[in-house]
Design a protein around this motif. Structure first.
Motif, short mmCIF file in Angstrom:
data_model
loop_
_atom_site.label_atom_id
_atom_site.label_comp_id
_atom_site.label_asym_id
_atom_site.label_seq_id
_atom_site.Cartn_x
_atom_site.Cartn_y
_atom_site.Cartn_z
N ASP A 48 1.05 -1.19 -0.02
CA ASP A 48 0.03 -0.06 0.05
C ASP A 48 0.91 1.13 -0.08
O ASP A 48 0.59 2.16 -0.50
CB ASP A 48 -0.85 0.09 1.13
CG ASP A 48 -1.87 -1.05 1.23
OD1 ASP A 48 -2.32 -1.20 0.00
OD2 ASP A 48 -2.25 -1.47 2.21
N TYR A 52 0.73 3.70 -3.23
CA TYR A 52 0.48 5.08 -2.79
C TYR A 52 1.55 6.09 -3.18
O TYR A 52 1.37 7.04 -3.97
CB TYR A 52 -0.11 5.36 -1.44
CG TYR A 52 -0.55 6.69 -1.18
CD1 TYR A 52 -1.72 7.15 -1.62
CD2 TYR A 52 0.29 7.67 -0.47
CE1 TYR A 52 -1.80 8.41 -1.30
CE2 TYR A 52 0.06 8.90 -0.21
CZ TYR A 52 -1.09 9.45 -0.58
OH TYR A 52 -1.57 10.59 -0.57
N HIS A 53 2.73 5.79 -2.83
CA HIS A 53 3.73 6.68 -3.28
C HIS A 53 4.02 6.78 -4.68
O HIS A 53 4.40 7.87 -5.22
CB HIS A 53 5.05 6.18 -2.67
CG HIS A 53 6.29 7.02 -2.68
ND1 HIS A 53 6.44 8.29 -2.34
CD2 HIS A 53 7.50 6.65 -3.32
CE1 HIS A 53 7.56 8.82 -2.80
NE2 HIS A 53 8.09 7.97 -3.43
N LYS A 55 2.10 6.22 -7.02
CA LYS A 55 1.03 7.09 -7.66
C LYS A 55 0.97 8.44 -7.52
O LYS A 55 0.95 9.40 -8.53
CB LYS A 55 -0.49 6.64 -7.27
CG LYS A 55 -1.08 5.33 -7.74
CD LYS A 55 -2.43 4.84 -7.28
CE LYS A 55 -2.61 3.62 -8.05
NZ LYS A 55 -4.11 3.36 -7.81
N ILE A 65 -5.71 13.12 -4.91
CA ILE A 65 -5.35 11.69 -5.13
C ILE A 65 -6.05 11.24 -6.14
O ILE A 65 -7.27 11.53 -6.39
CB ILE A 65 -5.75 10.87 -3.94
CG1 ILE A 65 -5.02 11.64 -2.57
CG2 ILE A 65 -5.33 9.51 -3.99
CD1 ILE A 65 -5.21 10.98 -1.38
#
Length: 93
Positions: A48, A52-53, A55, A65
Motif C-alpha cells: 500500500d 500510494y507513493h 501514484k 489523489i
C-alpha cells in the motif's frame, strides 16, 4: 498480496526503474521507502505504501489523489443530494 496488486505495483515500478536501471530491486525498494518517508525495517514496508507513493510521485504538490479525483464534483450541493436521496425532487417544489 493478490495478483492484481502485484500487477499494479509492477506497472507503477516500471517507469521509475527505467530511470534508475543501475539499481537492483532491493535498492529500488529502499529508495522508494525513503522517498515515501518510511523509516521502519524494509520487511514491514507494505505494498500500500509503495503503490500510494508511486501514484503520487508524479502528481504535483496540492493535487488531488487520483482515485478521489475521478469522483470529485465541483460545487456539490449536499442539501439537494440529501433531499433527492430521501425521495424529494428539487424541481417539484
Amino acid at each position: 498480496m493478490s495478483c492484481h496488486r502485484i500487477d499494479e505495483l509492477i506497472e507503477l515500478l516500471e517507469p521509475v526503474w527505467q530511470k534508475n536501471q543501475d539499481l537492483n530491486l532491493a535498492q529500488m525498494l529502499v529508495q522508494l521507502a525513503k522517498e515515501a518517508g518510511f523509516d521502519g525495517p524494509l520487511e514491514s514496508l507494505t505494498d500500500d505504501v509503495l503503490i500510494y507513493h508511486l501514484k503520487m510521485k508524479e502528481t504535483g504538490e496540492g493535487k488531488m489523489i487520483p482515485g478521489i479525483a475521478k469522483d470529485y464534483v465541483e460545487d456539490f450541493d449536499w442539501k439537494n443530494a440529501i433531499l433527492k436521496a430521501r425521495g424529494f425532487d428539487e424541481n417539484e417544489r
